[in-house]
Design a protein around this motif. Structure first.
Motif, PDB file in Angstrom:
ATOM      1  N   GLY A  88      -9.625   5.244   2.991  1.00  0.00           N
ATOM      2  CA  GLY A  88     -10.160   5.048   4.344  1.00  0.00           C
ATOM      3  C   GLY A  88      -9.149   4.314   5.215  1.00  0.00           C
ATOM      4  O   GLY A  88      -8.931   4.660   6.382  1.00  0.00           O
ATOM      5  N   LYS A  89      -8.529   3.307   4.645  1.00  0.00           N
ATOM      6  CA  LYS A  89      -7.527   2.528   5.364  1.00  0.00           C
ATOM      7  C   LYS A  89      -6.302   3.395   5.695  1.00  0.00           C
ATOM      8  O   LYS A  89      -5.738   3.305   6.775  1.00  0.00           O
ATOM      9  CB  LYS A  89      -7.091   1.346   4.487  1.00  0.00           C
ATOM     10  CG  LYS A  89      -6.853   0.082   5.271  1.00  0.00           C
ATOM     11  CD  LYS A  89      -6.619  -1.074   4.321  1.00  0.00           C
ATOM     12  CE  LYS A  89      -7.087  -2.377   4.945  1.00  0.00           C
ATOM     13  NZ  LYS A  89      -6.906  -3.486   4.001  1.00  0.00           N
ATOM     14  N   MET A  90      -5.929   4.239   4.756  1.00  0.00           N
ATOM     15  CA  MET A  90      -4.763   5.113   4.975  1.00  0.00           C
ATOM     16  C   MET A  90      -5.016   6.044   6.158  1.00  0.00           C
ATOM     17  O   MET A  90      -4.116   6.326   6.936  1.00  0.00           O
ATOM     18  CB  MET A  90      -4.482   5.951   3.723  1.00  0.00           C
ATOM     19  CG  MET A  90      -3.805   5.186   2.610  1.00  0.00           C
ATOM     20  SD  MET A  90      -3.553   6.292   1.193  1.00  0.00           S
ATOM     21  CE  MET A  90      -3.180   5.092  -0.089  1.00  0.00           C
ATOM     22  N   GLU A 124     -10.407   2.800  -4.566  1.00  0.00           N
ATOM     23  CA  GLU A 124      -9.643   3.970  -4.087  1.00  0.00           C
ATOM     24  C   GLU A 124     -10.201   4.467  -2.758  1.00  0.00           C
ATOM     25  O   GLU A 124      -9.453   4.732  -1.828  1.00  0.00           O
ATOM     26  CB  GLU A 124      -9.780   5.143  -5.079  1.00  0.00           C
ATOM     27  CG  GLU A 124      -8.813   5.142  -6.215  1.00  0.00           C
ATOM     28  CD  GLU A 124      -8.894   6.443  -7.025  1.00  0.00           C
ATOM     29  OE1 GLU A 124      -9.801   7.267  -6.793  1.00  0.00           O
ATOM     30  OE2 GLU A 124      -8.033   6.624  -7.901  1.00  0.00           O
ATOM     31  N   GLN A 125     -11.550   4.593  -2.690  1.00  0.00           N
ATOM     32  CA  GLN A 125     -12.188   5.101  -1.487  1.00  0.00           C
ATOM     33  C   GLN A 125     -11.838   4.235  -0.289  1.00  0.00           C
ATOM     34  O   GLN A 125     -11.546   4.712   0.789  1.00  0.00           O
ATOM     35  CB  GLN A 125     -13.718   5.137  -1.658  1.00  0.00           C
ATOM     36  CG  GLN A 125     -14.223   6.340  -2.413  1.00  0.00           C
ATOM     37  CD  GLN A 125     -13.721   7.651  -1.825  1.00  0.00           C
ATOM     38  OE1 GLN A 125     -12.946   8.357  -2.454  1.00  0.00           O
ATOM     39  NE2 GLN A 125     -14.126   7.983  -0.614  1.00  0.00           N
ATOM     40  N   ARG A 126     -11.891   2.911  -0.511  1.00  0.00           N
ATOM     41  CA  ARG A 126     -11.607   1.982   0.580  1.00  0.00           C
ATOM     42  C   ARG A 126     -10.152   2.109   1.036  1.00  0.00           C
ATOM     43  O   ARG A 126      -9.848   2.102   2.210  1.00  0.00           O
ATOM     44  CB  ARG A 126     -11.893   0.541   0.119  1.00  0.00           C
ATOM     45  CG  ARG A 126     -13.023  -0.072   0.955  1.00  0.00           C
ATOM     46  CD  ARG A 126     -13.371  -1.442   0.460  1.00  0.00           C
ATOM     47  NE  ARG A 126     -14.286  -1.360  -0.678  1.00  0.00           N
ATOM     48  CZ  ARG A 126     -14.464  -2.328  -1.557  1.00  0.00           C
ATOM     49  NH1 ARG A 126     -13.778  -3.450  -1.475  1.00  0.00           N
ATOM     50  NH2 ARG A 126     -15.335  -2.196  -2.530  1.00  0.00           N
ATOM     51  N   ILE A 127      -9.267   2.229   0.059  1.00  0.00           N
ATOM     52  CA  ILE A 127      -7.841   2.340   0.393  1.00  0.00           C
ATOM     53  C   ILE A 127      -7.563   3.651   1.124  1.00  0.00           C
ATOM     54  O   ILE A 127      -6.824   3.688   2.106  1.00  0.00           O
ATOM     55  CB  ILE A 127      -6.986   2.216  -0.887  1.00  0.00           C
ATOM     56  CG1 ILE A 127      -7.060   0.779  -1.400  1.00  0.00           C
ATOM     57  CG2 ILE A 127      -5.534   2.603  -0.611  1.00  0.00           C
ATOM     58  CD1 ILE A 127      -6.363   0.549  -2.721  1.00  0.00           C
ATOM     59  N   LYS A 150      -7.018   5.372   8.715  1.00  0.00           N
ATOM     60  CA  LYS A 150      -6.970   4.533   9.921  1.00  0.00           C
ATOM     61  C   LYS A 150      -5.532   4.270  10.350  1.00  0.00           C
ATOM     62  O   LYS A 150      -5.223   4.230  11.531  1.00  0.00           O
ATOM     63  CB  LYS A 150      -7.678   3.195   9.641  1.00  0.00           C
ATOM     64  CG  LYS A 150      -9.119   3.216  10.080  1.00  0.00           C
ATOM     65  CD  LYS A 150      -9.721   1.828  10.052  1.00  0.00           C
ATOM     66  CE  LYS A 150     -11.225   1.947   9.941  1.00  0.00           C
ATOM     67  NZ  LYS A 150     -11.814   0.781   9.283  1.00  0.00           N
ATOM     68  N   LEU A 151      -4.673   4.065   9.375  1.00  0.00           N
ATOM     69  CA  LEU A 151      -3.274   3.738   9.682  1.00  0.00           C
ATOM     70  C   LEU A 151      -2.421   4.992   9.898  1.00  0.00           C
ATOM     71  O   LEU A 151      -1.240   4.898  10.185  1.00  0.00           O
ATOM     72  CB  LEU A 151      -2.678   2.895   8.550  1.00  0.00           C
ATOM     73  CG  LEU A 151      -3.278   1.495   8.368  1.00  0.00           C
ATOM     74  CD1 LEU A 151      -2.756   0.851   7.096  1.00  0.00           C
ATOM     75  CD2 LEU A 151      -2.955   0.602   9.566  1.00  0.00           C
ATOM     76  N   HIS A 187      -1.591   7.293   7.665  1.00  0.00           N
ATOM     77  CA  HIS A 187      -0.755   7.712   6.533  1.00  0.00           C
ATOM     78  C   HIS A 187      -1.199   9.050   5.960  1.00  0.00           C
ATOM     79  O   HIS A 187      -0.399   9.822   5.455  1.00  0.00           O
ATOM     80  CB  HIS A 187      -0.807   6.672   5.400  1.00  0.00           C
ATOM     81  CG  HIS A 187      -0.204   5.365   5.772  1.00  0.00           C
ATOM     82  ND1 HIS A 187       1.011   5.263   6.390  1.00  0.00           N
ATOM     83  CD2 HIS A 187      -0.646   4.093   5.607  1.00  0.00           C
ATOM     84  CE1 HIS A 187       1.289   3.979   6.591  1.00  0.00           C
ATOM     85  NE2 HIS A 187       0.298   3.262   6.135  1.00  0.00           N
ATOM     86  N   MET A 246       0.821  -1.214   0.000  1.00  0.00           N
ATOM     87  CA  MET A 246       0.000   0.000   0.000  1.00  0.00           C
ATOM     88  C   MET A 246       0.857   1.267   0.000  1.00  0.00           C
ATOM     89  O   MET A 246       0.412   2.316  -0.474  1.00  0.00           O
ATOM     90  CB  MET A 246      -0.928   0.006   1.216  1.00  0.00           C
ATOM     91  CG  MET A 246      -1.959   1.125   1.155  1.00  0.00           C
ATOM     92  SD  MET A 246      -3.287   0.965   2.338  1.00  0.00           S
ATOM     93  CE  MET A 246      -2.594   1.746   3.751  1.00  0.00           C
TER      94      MET A 246
END
Ligand SMILES: [Mg+2]
Length: 178
Positions: free
Chosen positions: A158-160, A153-156, A162-163, A165, A1
């Motif tokens: 969102g994950k960024m 893209e939206q999901r990624i 949370k992490l 980034h 990622m």
């Protein structure tokens, strides 16, 4: 990622902090066309975007269009803006970004990639160690395949968040669209 994380997210090209780029010794921009400077598939570029490119050049930056659109489309806009272009770029392949850098006579640390897609613009730029600027797409009208990628893209993004980034504020720029 990691290779999908943009260095900065901006609402549009108008929100790009050019002085900040200068401080990073960046003096060239490799700019996407569709949904970055022109709504996807539209034949004309709005005057405000033409003026933005002019302003960028006046501030001492060199600009090259790097687009997956067919060559005549890329070249038409290049002629309008009086800058070089790499059409049919096949982003995220490195080849087109390398060509763009060669046309500007600049290296990867001296340019920034500007575009609206994580998987082409940001991923392609990051792979070459280029500073990447993700902007909000101008239109929701795009290829069906791109629409599918947008959901991912939206999901990624969102994950960024949370992490840690990217900031929630930045990710919000991308919200409110389908
Ligand atoms: Mg685009």
């Amino acid at each position: 990622m990691k290779k999908l994380i943009p260095d900065v997210i901006c609402e549009s090209v108008f929100a790009i902090d050019l002085d900040k780029l200068k401080k990073r010794d960046i003096s060239g921009l490799l700019v996407d066309i569709d949904n970055t400077l022109v709504p996807w598939g539209e034949p004309e570029m709005e005057g405000a975007f033409v003026a933005w490119v002019k302003e960028v050049k006046q501030k001492g930056f060199k600009v090259c269009l790097v687009s997956n659109a067919k060559k005549p489309r890329a070249e038409n806009f290049a002629t309008l803006l009086d800058i070089p272009a790499v059409g049919l770029a096949l982003k995220p392949l490195g080849r087109a970004f390398r060509r763009g850098m060669a046309l500007l006579n600049l290296g990867p640390r001296e340019v920034a990639v500007v575009g609206d897609q994580l998987f082409t613009d940001v991923f392609g730029g990051n792979r070459l160690g280029i500073y990447t600027i993700l902007i909000n797409p101008l239109s929701t009208n795009e290829l069906d395949s791109t629409k599918i990628l947008r959901r991912i893209e939206q999901r990624i993004l969102g994950k960024m968040v949370k992490l840690g980034h990217i900031s929630a504020k930045h990710a919000q720029i991308r919200q409110g669209r389908e």
